[in-house]
Design an enzyme around this catalytic site. Structure first.
Site, short mmCIF file in Angstrom:
data_model
loop_
_atom_site.label_atom_id
_atom_site.label_comp_id
_atom_site.label_asym_id
_atom_site.label_seq_id
_atom_site.Cartn_x
_atom_site.Cartn_y
_atom_site.Cartn_z
CB SER A 1 -0.89 0.01 1.25
OG SER A 1 -0.09 0.24 2.40
CG HIS B 1 -10.53 -1.84 3.38
ND1 HIS B 1 -11.03 -0.89 2.53
CD2 HIS B 1 -9.84 -2.70 2.60
CE1 HIS B 1 -10.64 -1.15 1.30
NE2 HIS B 1 -9.92 -2.25 1.30
N GLY B 2 -10.77 -3.69 7.41
CA GLY B 2 -10.61 -3.67 8.86
C GLY B 2 -11.26 -4.84 9.57
CG ASP C 1 -4.01 -2.79 -1.46
OD1 ASP C 1 -4.95 -2.96 -2.26
OD2 ASP C 1 -4.12 -2.91 -0.21
CG HIS D 1 -10.25 -4.40 -2.34
ND1 HIS D 1 -9.15 -3.65 -2.03
CD2 HIS D 1 -10.18 -4.66 -3.67
CE1 HIS D 1 -8.44 -3.45 -3.13
NE2 HIS D 1 -9.04 -4.06 -4.15
N GLY D 2 -11.32 -6.24 1.32
CA GLY D 2 -11.94 -6.38 2.65
C GLY D 2 -12.33 -7.80 2.96
#
Ligand code: G3H
Ligand code: 13P
Ligand code: ZN
Length: 317
Positions: A48, A179-180, A81, A210-211
Site C-alpha cells: 500500500s 476494510h478492517g 494496493d 477487497h476487505g
C-alpha cells in the site's frame, strides 16, 4: 519469479482465487514466502501507499528481490494496493511492480473512468496490468434501506460499461465487505447476486474482492484475553471464497487477519515472558505463525497446490 497478476488470473479464473496479502516488514515477508511455498500456492504481494512510506519505498522492494532469490521456487505478482494516480505512475516507472491498482472509486463515475484510462494507458505501454475499483466498500449497514445500500454496491451495468471504456485488466467490486476488523454488525454477508450479475455481463473477466479478512473469533478471543480490546470484531466467512471464485473472483485481498496474527503473537509473548526484551524470539514465533496462517488461507481460497500447474502454464507459453 515475479509475474503479472494477469497470468495468475488466466490460471485461476472460475476455479480458485489467488490470495493477495499486504506486507510491511521483513517478518511478514519471510512468513509470506514460507507459507505460500509450504502450501504450494501462487500468490500476490500487495504494497500500500502507507507500506511504501513506512520506512522507504525501496526497502520493501529490496526485501522482495531478496526473497525471490532465497525462495526461488515461488511464483508471485507484486501489486500496488489502493494507489492514487501519482503513486501509480511512481510504481509503473520503478520497473518493479507487475501490477497497480488505481483507486478512484470515491470519484464520480466519469471521473473514475477518466483517471483509470490515463493509468491504463501508461501502465499498458510498459506491460504492467491495472486493477480499478467501482462501487464503495463498507458502510453497507443493516439499518440502511435496501435502495440506499444497493447504491453503495457495484452496479453490474456500470461495471460492464466501466471495463469496456477503460480497458482495465481486473475490477474490484463492492459486494458488502469493508476494510478492517469490524465488517458486519449483524447478519450481513457477501452479495453473491451482484457477482452473478457482473459475471453475466463480463464472462471470463477477473474480479477482485477487497476487505476479505475473516477476523477469526478464536484469534480475537486470544488477543482480548491478552489485554486487547477488539469487541465486536467480525469478518467474512472464508468458506464462501470458493463460491466467489466460481463467480469470477480471482483475487482476494487479506491484510487485517495478518495484523491480528501479529497482535496475538506479540501480546501473548510479552505476557508470558515479561522479562524478555529481545525482538528475535518473538519475531521467530511470528514468522512461523504467519506462514501457518497463509497456508491455511490458501486452502480456503483453493490456491493451495496450484503452484506447479502455474509453472507448467508459464513454461508452455
Ligand atoms: O486496504 C488497505 C490495506 O489494508 C492496507 O492498509 O493502507 O494501512 O497499509 P494500509
Ligand atoms: P481486510 O481489511 O479485510 O484485510 O482487507 C484488505 C484489503 O482489502 C487490502 O486492499
Ligand atoms: Zn482494499
Amino acid at each position: 519469479m515475479i509475474i503479472t497478476t494477469k497470468k495468475l488470473f488466466e490460471a485461476a479464473y472460475g476455479k480458485y482465487a489467488i490470495g493477495a496479502y499486504n506486507i510491511n516488514n521483513l517478518e511478514q515477508t519471510m512468513g509470506l514466502f514460507r507459507g505460500n511455498l509450504d502450501s504450494k500456492a501462487p500468490f500476490i504481494i500487495q504494497i500500500s501507499k502507507g507500506a511504501r512510506s513506512y520506512t522507504h519505498k525501496f526497502m520493501l522492494e529490496g526485501l522482495i528481490r531478496s526473497a525471490d532469490q532465497v525462495f526461488s521456487d515461488a511464483i508471485f505478482a507484486v501489486h500496488l494496493d489502493h494507489g492514487d494516480e501519482e503513486t501509480c505512475y511512481d510504481c509503473i516507472s520503478s520497473g518493479f511492480y507487475s501490477s497497480v491498482m488505481i483507486d478512484a472509486s470515491h470519484e464520480n463515475f466519469e471521473t473514475n473512468i477518466a483517471i483509470t484510462n490515463r493509468v491504463v494507458d501508461t501502465a499498458h505501454a510498459k506491460g504492467i496490468v491495472v486493477e480499478a475499483e467501482l462501487g464503495q466498500l463498507g458502510g453497507v449497514e443493516e439499518h440502511i434501506k435496501v435502495s440506499e445500500s444497493e447504491a453503495k454496491l457495484t452496479n453490474p451495468d456500470q461495471a460492464a460499461e466501466f471495463v469496456n471504456r477503460t480497458g482495465v485488466d481486473s475490477l474490484a467490486c463492492a459486494i458488502g465487505t469493508s476494510h478492517g476488523a469490524f465488517k458486519f454488525s449483524g447478519s450481513q454477508g457477501l452479495h453473491f447476486e451482484v457477482l452473478e450479475e457482473i459475471q453475466k455481463r463480463l464472462p471470463g473477466f477477473p474480479l477482485v474482492m477487497h476487505g476479505s479478512s475473516s477476523v477469526p473469533q478464536d484469534e480475537v478471543a486470544r488477543i482480548n484475553a491478552a489485554g486487547g480490546k477488539l469487541k465486536g470484531a467480525k469478518g467474512v466467512d472464508a468458506d464462501q471464497f470458493k463460491r466467489a471464485a466460481e463467480l469470477g473472483v480471482t483475487k482476494v485481498n487479506i491484510d487485517t487477519d495478518g495484523r491480528l496474527v501479529w497482535t496475538r503473537v506479540h501480546r501473548e509473548h510479552f505476557i508470558e515472558h515479561p522479562e524478555n526484551f529481545d525482538l528475535r524470539p518473538v519475531g521467530k514465533i511470528f514468522m512461523t505463525e504467519y506462514a501457518k496462517f497463509i497456508a491455511g488461507k490458501n486452502e480456503k481460497l483453493g490456491s493451495a497446490g496450484q503452484l506447479e500447474a502455474v509453472r507448467k502454464m508459464l513454461a508452455a507459453k
